[in-house]
Design a protein around this motif. Structure first.
Motif, PDB file in Angstrom:
ATOM      1  N   THR A 124      -6.750  -7.445  31.911  1.00 20.94           N
ATOM      2  CA  THR A 124      -7.315  -6.256  32.368  1.00 20.94           C
ATOM      3  C   THR A 124      -7.778  -6.241  33.829  1.00 20.94           C
ATOM      4  O   THR A 124      -7.413  -5.350  34.655  1.00 20.94           O
ATOM      5  CB  THR A 124      -8.099  -5.509  31.431  1.00 20.94           C
ATOM      6  OG1 THR A 124      -7.366  -5.493  30.349  1.00 20.94           O
ATOM      7  CG2 THR A 124      -8.349  -4.027  31.993  1.00 20.94           C
ATOM      8  N   VAL A 173      -4.590  -4.487  35.741  1.00 21.39           N
ATOM      9  CA  VAL A 173      -4.560  -3.293  35.767  1.00 21.39           C
ATOM     10  C   VAL A 173      -5.635  -2.813  36.607  1.00 21.39           C
ATOM     11  O   VAL A 173      -5.223  -1.656  37.275  1.00 21.39           O
ATOM     12  CB  VAL A 173      -5.078  -2.963  34.307  1.00 21.39           C
ATOM     13  CG1 VAL A 173      -5.108  -1.067  34.256  1.00 21.39           C
ATOM     14  CG2 VAL A 173      -4.042  -3.107  33.168  1.00 21.39           C
ATOM     15  N   ASP A 213      -4.354  -1.601  40.511  1.00 19.50           N
ATOM     16  CA  ASP A 213      -3.818  -0.321  40.736  1.00 19.50           C
ATOM     17  C   ASP A 213      -4.601   0.579  40.914  1.00 19.50           C
ATOM     18  O   ASP A 213      -4.515   1.500  41.578  1.00 19.50           O
ATOM     19  CB  ASP A 213      -2.779  -0.177  39.307  1.00 19.50           C
ATOM     20  CG  ASP A 213      -1.468  -1.086  39.409  1.00 19.50           C
ATOM     21  OD1 ASP A 213      -1.279  -1.527  40.633  1.00 19.50           O
ATOM     22  OD2 ASP A 213      -0.835  -1.042  38.355  1.00 19.50           O
ATOM     23  N   VAL A 226       2.254  -1.747  26.091  1.00 16.16           N
ATOM     24  CA  VAL A 226       0.976  -2.387  26.933  1.00 16.16           C
ATOM     25  C   VAL A 226       1.391  -4.079  26.895  1.00 16.16           C
ATOM     26  O   VAL A 226       1.068  -4.725  27.988  1.00 16.16           O
ATOM     27  CB  VAL A 226      -0.152  -2.202  25.946  1.00 16.16           C
ATOM     28  CG1 VAL A 226      -1.452  -2.967  26.606  1.00 16.16           C
ATOM     29  CG2 VAL A 226      -0.601  -0.784  26.283  1.00 16.16           C
ATOM     30  N   VAL A 248       3.463  -4.941  29.696  1.00 18.33           N
ATOM     31  CA  VAL A 248       2.956  -4.488  31.111  1.00 18.33           C
ATOM     32  C   VAL A 248       1.855  -5.670  31.497  1.00 18.33           C
ATOM     33  O   VAL A 248       1.989  -6.261  32.637  1.00 18.33           O
ATOM     34  CB  VAL A 248       2.261  -3.305  30.793  1.00 18.33           C
ATOM     35  CG1 VAL A 248       1.314  -3.126  32.200  1.00 18.33           C
ATOM     36  CG2 VAL A 248       3.155  -1.980  30.836  1.00 18.33           C
ATOM     37  N   ILE A 274      -6.192   5.952  32.798  1.00 19.82           N
ATOM     38  CA  ILE A 274      -6.042   4.572  32.935  1.00 19.82           C
ATOM     39  C   ILE A 274      -7.233   3.836  32.652  1.00 19.82           C
ATOM     40  O   ILE A 274      -7.192   2.775  31.858  1.00 19.82           O
ATOM     41  CB  ILE A 274      -5.538   4.275  34.347  1.00 19.82           C
ATOM     42  CG1 ILE A 274      -4.182   4.851  34.572  1.00 19.82           C
ATOM     43  CG2 ILE A 274      -5.349   2.574  34.406  1.00 19.82           C
ATOM     44  CD1 ILE A 274      -3.080   4.516  33.657  1.00 19.82           C
ATOM     45  N   LEU A 308       7.538  -0.775  36.112  1.00 16.49           N
ATOM     46  CA  LEU A 308       6.261  -0.768  35.710  1.00 16.49           C
ATOM     47  C   LEU A 308       5.462   0.665  35.763  1.00 16.49           C
ATOM     48  O   LEU A 308       4.754   1.314  35.081  1.00 16.49           O
ATOM     49  CB  LEU A 308       5.378  -1.617  36.411  1.00 16.49           C
ATOM     50  CG  LEU A 308       5.098  -3.111  35.801  1.00 16.49           C
ATOM     51  CD1 LEU A 308       4.405  -3.955  36.809  1.00 16.49           C
ATOM     52  CD2 LEU A 308       4.640  -3.142  34.626  1.00 16.49           C
ATOM     53  N   ASP A 309       5.666   1.386  36.928  1.00 22.89           N
ATOM     54  CA  ASP A 309       5.104   2.550  37.030  1.00 22.89           C
ATOM     55  C   ASP A 309       5.162   3.733  36.001  1.00 22.89           C
ATOM     56  O   ASP A 309       4.016   4.360  35.495  1.00 22.89           O
ATOM     57  CB  ASP A 309       5.656   3.383  38.385  1.00 22.89           C
ATOM     58  CG  ASP A 309       5.172   2.492  39.590  1.00 22.89           C
ATOM     59  OD1 ASP A 309       3.962   1.731  39.519  1.00 22.89           O
ATOM     60  OD2 ASP A 309       5.933   2.616  40.774  1.00 22.89           O
ATOM     61  N   TYR A 339       3.052   2.485  33.193  1.00 23.09           N
ATOM     62  CA  TYR A 339       1.547   2.831  33.082  1.00 23.09           C
ATOM     63  C   TYR A 339       1.262   4.190  32.686  1.00 23.09           C
ATOM     64  O   TYR A 339       0.520   4.634  32.121  1.00 23.09           O
ATOM     65  CB  TYR A 339       1.313   2.597  34.460  1.00 23.09           C
ATOM     66  CG  TYR A 339       0.911   0.961  34.797  1.00 23.09           C
ATOM     67  CD1 TYR A 339      -0.268   0.577  34.086  1.00 23.09           C
ATOM     68  CD2 TYR A 339       1.140   0.270  35.630  1.00 23.09           C
ATOM     69  CE1 TYR A 339      -0.567  -0.711  34.283  1.00 23.09           C
ATOM     70  CE2 TYR A 339       1.045  -0.977  36.058  1.00 23.09           C
ATOM     71  CZ  TYR A 339      -0.476  -1.565  35.163  1.00 23.09           C
ATOM     72  OH  TYR A 339      -0.730  -2.899  35.475  1.00 23.09           O
ATOM     73  N   THR A 346       1.759   5.297  29.109  1.00 25.21           N
ATOM     74  CA  THR A 346       0.896   4.518  28.383  1.00 25.21           C
ATOM     75  C   THR A 346      -0.642   5.317  28.531  1.00 25.21           C
ATOM     76  O   THR A 346      -0.995   5.567  27.446  1.00 25.21           O
ATOM     77  CB  THR A 346       0.514   3.168  28.673  1.00 25.21           C
ATOM     78  OG1 THR A 346       1.641   2.376  28.617  1.00 25.21           O
ATOM     79  CG2 THR A 346      -0.592   2.496  27.997  1.00 25.21           C
TER      80      THR A 346
END
Length: 466
Positions: free
Chosen positions: A45, A49, A52, A119, A122, A220, A366-367, A370, A373
């Motif tokens: 993470t 993650v 971003d 998830v 990703v 997020i 991916l965008d 994300y 999610t």
């Protein structure tokens, strides 16, 4: 709140004792915490993650994650109380169905299914970046390989997986600790920078991070520590669930928050300038603070952490499909397949149904993944908070369970905050999630509801009631 659940004694296919099949109890608090922490996968993470978030929030990233973690305390309280009342592999949907009705449970199931399917790929796609010091791979191909490997591991006995993921977890904690030590040791700015609200734009100029950007980023940020809910999915396999579910949920949230937030603060203070911080290339920063050997070590630890996350997420997600089949959410042939257990006691068809599509999702942009999610996690938490608000009505108020402090203020506050966060998300992400939820509602209206005596019979195995 209409159409609430009734006790169900009918069994899924292959049940032989008149009760719904239960998974084998084989893990305690330590094993459950290792598996749950691995699902949070702090290091992956942090490295996949969080970069971003640095790109949009800059120095406000640590503050946003801290606020998200505080919100997650209220969420964890809701999960802990509901998870001890309703210890089922169905997780959120079993809890919400029991407390708020079958339709609400179905909708939270759809949201949780979106999360559990999106998830893992990703996270898995980040593997290629951290294997780069050794071998260069296409991110999609590397991610698909991780998903397939995780699927094979998910077919094994849960106790064996607890040890495998525990070893990997140690390595990722070491990687996070190295980043934290190096970042603090090379600090370019003081602790005040953590609230300085600065980010670099595409041209390297410094902009101010607004409060609305922070609120938008909370979706997020909630996702950053989201995996603590895995303890609820494992509640049928935890020994003494009335006691151990709450312990595992709360311990996991506390540990994962420290493992993630401390390195984020160190990176914020140690980045040479705002542009470097906003670029989010943590591996390059680690190499600059030390040397290429240390950078390679950290990168390989992160790659292992991502594989670890894939294994645990596949385990968790297969349990969701297993429970939905046991509760007859699908046509009979699908229920029969998803509820089938293999020689190691794992739901092997459900495991394949999670892992193989996850490998295919590694080839999707991916965008959007994300965004969907983030919206799905926020909506799922909101419905869980609603269920927690209803958890002490009727017979449930006398059921032995862990009880959260500050009820009902805690779930009410959580509902208000989460609803506001949803209003601040991008319209396209809301439309994607809303469209999928609308389609699921139609499935409910035209297939599940007309068959309410034979479909979507959410139940708790007798052993899970202990």
């Amino acid at each position: 709140m209409t159409d609430t659940l009734r006790p169900v004694d009918t069994a899924v296919p292959e049940a032989t004792d008149g009760n719904p099949k239960a998974l084998k109890r084989s893990i305690g608090v330590v094993g459950g915490t290792l598996l749950t922490l691995s699902c949070v996968t702090p290091a992956s993470t942090l490295f996949v993650v969080v970069p971003d978030l640095f790109g949009t929030l800059g120095t406000a990233t640590a503050l946003t994650i801290a606020i998200g973690s505080l919100l997650c305390i209220a969420v964890a309280f809701c999960y802990s109380e509901l998870g001890t009342l309703i210890p089922s592999a169905g997780g959120e949907y079993a809890m919400v169905s029991t407390m708020a009705g079958r339709l609400a449970g179905w909708l939270v199931f759809v949201l949780s299914l979106l999360v559990v399917m999106i998830v893992p790929p990703v996270i898995a796609m980040g593997t290629a970046d951290y294997l780069a010091p050794v071998v260069h791979l296409d991110p999609s191909i590397a991610g698909a390989g991780v998903m397939l490997l995780a699927t094979l591991a998910g077919l094994l006995d849960l106790r064996a997986n607890a040890w495998i993921t525990g070893i990997f977890l140690v390595l990722e904690v070491i990687a996070a600790a190295v980043v934290a030590v190096l970042g603090f040791a090379h600090s370019e700015r003081g602790a005040g920078s953590l609230v300085s609200m600065q980010v670099a734009d595409a041209h390297g100029h410094t902009d101010t991070v607004t409060a609305m950007l922070v609120v938008s980023g909370l979706a997020i940020a909630l996702f950053v520590t989201q995996g603590f809910s895995t303890a609820v999915y494992l509640s049928e396999e935890l020994e003494h669930p009335r006691r151990n579910v709450a312990r595992t949920v709360l311990a996991t949230l506390a540990i994962s928050t420290v493992i993630i937030l401390v390195p984020v603060a160190a990176i914020t203070m140690g980045a040479s300038n705002i542009a470097e911080l906003s670029g989010g290339d943590i591996s390059s920063m680690v190499t600059a603070w030390s040397n290429s050997a240390v950078g390679t070590f950290v990168s390989l630890c992160v790659a292992l952490a991502i594989i670890n996350a894939g294994i645990v997420m596949v385990i968790q997600n297969s349990r969701v499909l297993f429970a939905s089949a046991r509760d007859k959410a699908w046509p009979t042939p699908v229920n029969t397949a998803f509820s089938r257990l293999g020689r190691f006691g794992s739901p092997w068809v459900a495991t394949l149904a999670v892992g193989v599509p996850g490998a295919l999702l590694c080839f999707v942009n991916l965008d959007t993944l994300y965004g969907v999610t983030g919206v799905s996690v926020t909506g799922m938490y909101l419905l869980v908070a609603v269920a927690a608000l209803l958890s002490r009505r009727g017979s449930h108020q006398h059921t032995p369970a862990w009880r959260m402090p500050l009820w009902p203020a805690m779930p009410v506050l959580l509902i208000v905050v989460l609803a506001y966060i949803l209003t601040q998300q991008e319209t396209s992400y809301l439309l994607w999630t809303g469209g999928i939820t609308a389609a699921a509602t139609l499935y409910w209206a035209f297939y599940l509801r007309p068959r309410k005596d034979t479909r979507w019979l959410v139940s708790i195995p007798e052993d899970a009631r202990i």
